[in-house]
Design a protein around this motif. Structure first.
Motif, PDB file in Angstrom:
ATOM      1  N   VAL A  48     -40.707 -29.668 -32.312  1.00  0.00           N
ATOM      2  CA  VAL A  48     -40.859 -29.541 -33.760  1.00  0.00           C
ATOM      3  C   VAL A  48     -39.484 -29.624 -34.409  1.00  0.00           C
ATOM      4  N   LYS A  49     -39.385 -30.478 -35.423  1.00  0.00           N
ATOM      5  CA  LYS A  49     -38.129 -30.589 -36.162  1.00  0.00           C
ATOM      6  C   LYS A  49     -38.101 -29.506 -37.230  1.00  0.00           C
ATOM      7  N   VAL A  50     -37.356 -28.458 -36.970  1.00  0.00           N
ATOM      8  CA  VAL A  50     -37.340 -27.339 -37.902  1.00  0.00           C
ATOM      9  C   VAL A  50     -35.934 -26.755 -38.020  1.00  0.00           C
ATOM     10  N   LYS A  51     -35.579 -26.368 -39.234  1.00  0.00           N
ATOM     11  CA  LYS A  51     -34.328 -25.666 -39.497  1.00  0.00           C
ATOM     12  C   LYS A  51     -34.646 -24.426 -40.321  1.00  0.00           C
ATOM     13  N   ILE A  52     -33.870 -23.395 -40.115  1.00  0.00           N
ATOM     14  CA  ILE A  52     -33.984 -22.199 -40.949  1.00  0.00           C
ATOM     15  C   ILE A  52     -32.675 -22.057 -41.704  1.00  0.00           C
ATOM     16  N   ILE A  53     -32.744 -22.175 -43.025  1.00  0.00           N
ATOM     17  CA  ILE A  53     -31.527 -22.024 -43.827  1.00  0.00           C
ATOM     18  C   ILE A  53     -31.619 -20.705 -44.586  1.00  0.00           C
ATOM     19  N   ALA A  54     -30.706 -19.819 -44.279  1.00  0.00           N
ATOM     20  CA  ALA A  54     -30.739 -18.477 -44.852  1.00  0.00           C
ATOM     21  C   ALA A  54     -29.566 -18.281 -45.805  1.00  0.00           C
ATOM     22  N   GLU A  55     -29.751 -17.381 -46.736  1.00  0.00           N
ATOM     23  CA  GLU A  55     -28.695 -17.017 -47.670  1.00  0.00           C
ATOM     24  C   GLU A  55     -27.670 -16.144 -46.945  1.00  0.00           C
ATOM     25  N   HIS A  56     -26.443 -16.657 -46.823  1.00  0.00           N
ATOM     26  CA  HIS A  56     -25.409 -15.920 -46.098  1.00  0.00           C
ATOM     27  C   HIS A  56     -24.452 -15.170 -47.021  1.00  0.00           C
ATOM     28  N   ARG A  57     -24.547 -15.426 -48.317  1.00  0.00           N
ATOM     29  CA  ARG A  57     -23.673 -14.706 -49.253  1.00  0.00           C
ATOM     30  C   ARG A  57     -24.177 -13.269 -49.398  1.00  0.00           C
ATOM     31  N   LYS A  58     -23.425 -12.314 -48.887  1.00  0.00           N
ATOM     32  CA  LYS A  58     -23.884 -10.924 -48.824  1.00  0.00           C
ATOM     33  C   LYS A  58     -24.223 -10.357 -50.195  1.00  0.00           C
ATOM     34  N   ILE A  59     -23.500 -10.782 -51.199  1.00  0.00           N
ATOM     35  CA  ILE A  59     -23.763 -10.261 -52.541  1.00  0.00           C
ATOM     36  C   ILE A  59     -25.165 -10.643 -53.017  1.00  0.00           C
ATOM     37  N   MET A  60     -25.682 -11.776 -52.514  1.00  0.00           N
ATOM     38  CA  MET A  60     -27.010 -12.236 -52.905  1.00  0.00           C
ATOM     39  C   MET A  60     -28.127 -11.386 -52.289  1.00  0.00           C
ATOM     40  N   HIS A  61     -27.821 -10.696 -51.202  1.00  0.00           N
ATOM     41  CA  HIS A  61     -28.829  -9.852 -50.561  1.00  0.00           C
ATOM     42  C   HIS A  61     -29.120  -8.599 -51.377  1.00  0.00           C
ATOM     43  N   LYS A  62     -28.290  -8.339 -52.379  1.00  0.00           N
ATOM     44  CA  LYS A  62     -28.465  -7.141 -53.201  1.00  0.00           C
ATOM     45  C   LYS A  62     -29.449  -7.352 -54.347  1.00  0.00           C
ATOM     46  N   ILE A  63     -29.856  -8.591 -54.575  1.00  0.00           N
ATOM     47  CA  ILE A  63     -30.799  -8.860 -55.663  1.00  0.00           C
ATOM     48  C   ILE A  63     -32.185  -9.137 -55.086  1.00  0.00           C
ATOM     49  N   PRO A  64     -33.248  -8.893 -55.849  1.00  0.00           N
ATOM     50  CA  PRO A  64     -34.609  -9.146 -55.355  1.00  0.00           C
ATOM     51  C   PRO A  64     -34.806 -10.608 -54.952  1.00  0.00           C
ATOM     52  N   SER A  65     -35.649 -10.813 -53.948  1.00  0.00           N
ATOM     53  CA  SER A  65     -35.885 -12.166 -53.432  1.00  0.00           C
ATOM     54  C   SER A  65     -36.383 -13.121 -54.506  1.00  0.00           C
ATOM     55  N   ALA A  66     -37.250 -12.622 -55.391  1.00  0.00           N
ATOM     56  CA  ALA A  66     -37.805 -13.484 -56.441  1.00  0.00           C
ATOM     57  C   ALA A  66     -36.705 -14.007 -57.361  1.00  0.00           C
ATOM     58  N   LEU A  67     -35.799 -13.126 -57.759  1.00  0.00           N
ATOM     59  CA  LEU A  67     -34.691 -13.544 -58.623  1.00  0.00           C
ATOM     60  C   LEU A  67     -33.776 -14.518 -57.894  1.00  0.00           C
ATOM     61  N   TRP A  68     -33.529 -14.221 -56.622  1.00  0.00           N
ATOM     62  CA  TRP A  68     -32.672 -15.115 -55.829  1.00  0.00           C
ATOM     63  C   TRP A  68     -33.272 -16.515 -55.753  1.00  0.00           C
ATOM     64  N   PHE A  69     -34.560 -16.598 -55.433  1.00  0.00           N
ATOM     65  CA  PHE A  69     -35.179 -17.910 -55.274  1.00  0.00           C
ATOM     66  C   PHE A  69     -35.220 -18.667 -56.596  1.00  0.00           C
ATOM     67  N   ARG A  70     -35.495 -17.969 -57.675  1.00  0.00           N
ATOM     68  CA  ARG A  70     -35.600 -18.611 -58.984  1.00  0.00           C
ATOM     69  C   ARG A  70     -34.257 -19.169 -59.460  1.00  0.00           C
ATOM     70  N   TYR A  71     -33.203 -18.377 -59.325  1.00  0.00           N
ATOM     71  CA  TYR A  71     -31.942 -18.723 -59.984  1.00  0.00           C
ATOM     72  C   TYR A  71     -30.818 -19.181 -59.056  1.00  0.00           C
ATOM     73  N   PHE A  72     -30.889 -18.838 -57.766  1.00  0.00           N
ATOM     74  CA  PHE A  72     -29.731 -19.091 -56.910  1.00  0.00           C
ATOM     75  C   PHE A  72     -30.015 -19.928 -55.658  1.00  0.00           C
ATOM     76  N   SER A  73     -31.284 -20.102 -55.291  1.00  0.00           N
ATOM     77  CA  SER A  73     -31.587 -20.794 -54.031  1.00  0.00           C
ATOM     78  C   SER A  73     -31.246 -22.279 -54.070  1.00  0.00           C
ATOM     79  N   SER A  74     -31.223 -22.870 -55.256  1.00  0.00           N
ATOM     80  CA  SER A  74     -30.956 -24.311 -55.359  1.00  0.00           C
ATOM     81  C   SER A  74     -29.582 -24.682 -54.800  1.00  0.00           C
ATOM     82  N   LYS A  75     -28.655 -23.747 -54.824  1.00  0.00           N
ATOM     83  CA  LYS A  75     -27.316 -24.013 -54.287  1.00  0.00           C
ATOM     84  C   LYS A  75     -27.394 -24.361 -52.804  1.00  0.00           C
TER      85      LYS A  75
END
Length: 357
Positions: A57-84
């Motif tokens: 299976v061709k699969v990758k897992i891309i996770a948010e590594h910026r520690k400061i981003m882990h302090k905000i709710p997942s919904a806010l992160w996905f809406r405003y910051f995941s595009s980066k």
């Protein structure tokens, strides 16, 4: 084709309801799209990898590594910051298995959104405050920004059209794994019992079930029969937990159990009661039927779609639950199941060919 998948339910400790639905669909994706690459977009570390045991299976897992981003709710992160992160990959689709869409994506990336229910519009009083705020912020935007919409039932599709004047692109209903949810002969208890499976929270209406059960007991009915409640503790449940403790000789609360244990409980119950006020579909009634257990459940289109013919449908207040139980044990009503109402995962997942063209 590259399909990006945002599935925050995979980050949870336990898979229930929507989490199980998403997991079961994702693990079947490679069989439908063997040439595609799948990229799981994660805010935090995922705990359930649907592709983990699959080969080639061709699969990758891309996770948010910026520690400061882990302090905000997942919904806010996905809406405003995941595009980066997302824009760094040559993705064709972003599949939002939670109804939130990311901003600032490249123009060529299409958004696919799952819609499970309309709790915010039908039973807002049963929602946790943080969940309600999240839905008010993102739900309508996700529907309006989606290129394609997946729903889990015809009832949900009808409500999508009623509330938003939008048509669902495909209905992919939850199914059950019949290799697990089948008739099990080994009894879990040495007593007879009524079973109910759900998180203990207001929308699931467990308080009405307990009140109906205890009322029948006090009237001399249901002798030697207990009530077994299965599921996580949820929220706004202090009154229900207090009732469970007060009637501990008649009520057994198991908490969360494995699928194998759950199949055993369904298989040997006298009857399964699911008195939820509202559902987008209703996986537990499907599981109960698969194990050959009679079902009493709420008379709404979504649960009729899940349970089909032969179930006992009621308005889920105390008096109607009480009457249905008494009629059932007095043998005035019974379930009449038909084998043609079988929902299979492989059949449902294949419908994704209509989405990812």
């Amino acid at each position: 084709m590259k399909i990006g998948i945002y599935a925050p339910v995979l980050e949870h400790d336990k898979l229930t309801g929507i989490g199980r639905y998403v997991y079961e669909i994702l693990k079947r994706l490679p069989a439908i799209f063997p040439e595609n690459e799948f990229i799981i977009i994660s805010h935090r570390r995922i705990k359930h990898n649907p592709f983990d045991k699959l080969k080639n299976v061709k699969v990758k897992i891309i996770a948010e590594h910026r520690k400061i981003m882990h302090k905000i709710p997942s919904a806010l992160w996905f809406r405003y910051f995941s595009s980066k992160i997302i824009n760094n990959f040559d993705i064709d689709y972003v599949w939002c298995t939670t109804p939130i869409t990311p901003l600032f994506l490249k123009e060529n990336i299409k958004k696919v959104v799952n819609v499970y229910d309309f709790n915010l519009y039908i039973v807002p009083h049963t929602m946790q405050l943080k969940t309600k705020i999240g839905y008010k912020l993102f739900f309508k935007k996700a529907i309006n920004e989606a290129d394609k919409i997946i729903v889990i039932s015809k009832g949900t599709a009808d409500k999508l059209e009623s509330f938003f004047n939008k048509k669902a692109d495909v209905i992919i209903r939850p199914a059950v794994d019949t290799s697990i949810f089948k008739k099990i002969q080994t009894k879990p208890y040495d007593f007879k019992y009524i079973l109910s499976v759900s998180t203990i929270e207001p929308r699931k209406n467990i308080k009405s079930l307990i009140n109906a059960f205890i009322s029948l007991k006090k009237e001399g009915n249901l002798k030697n029969i207990k009530l077994v409640l299965v599921g996580s503790s949820g929220w706004k449940n202090k009154e229900v937990i207090k009732m469970i403790k007060e009637y501990k000789n008649d009520i057994v609360y198991t908490g969360y159990v494995s699928d194998e244990k759950l199949a055993q409980l369904y298989s040997n119950a006298e009857v399964f009661v699911f008195p939820s006020i509202y559902e987008g579909f209703g996986i537990p009634v499907l599981e109960a039927k698969s194990c050959g257990c009679c079902v009493i459940t709420t008379n709404i289109p979504e649960l009729r779609e899940a349970c089909g013919e032969g179930c006992i449908y009621i308005n889920p207040d105390k008096d109607n639950i009480k009457k249905a139980l008494k009629d059932f044990f007095d043998k005035r009503v019974k379930c009449r199941y038909h084998n043609n109402h079988i929902i299979k995962w492989d059949t449902e997942v294949k419908k994704l060919e209509e989405i990812f063209l």
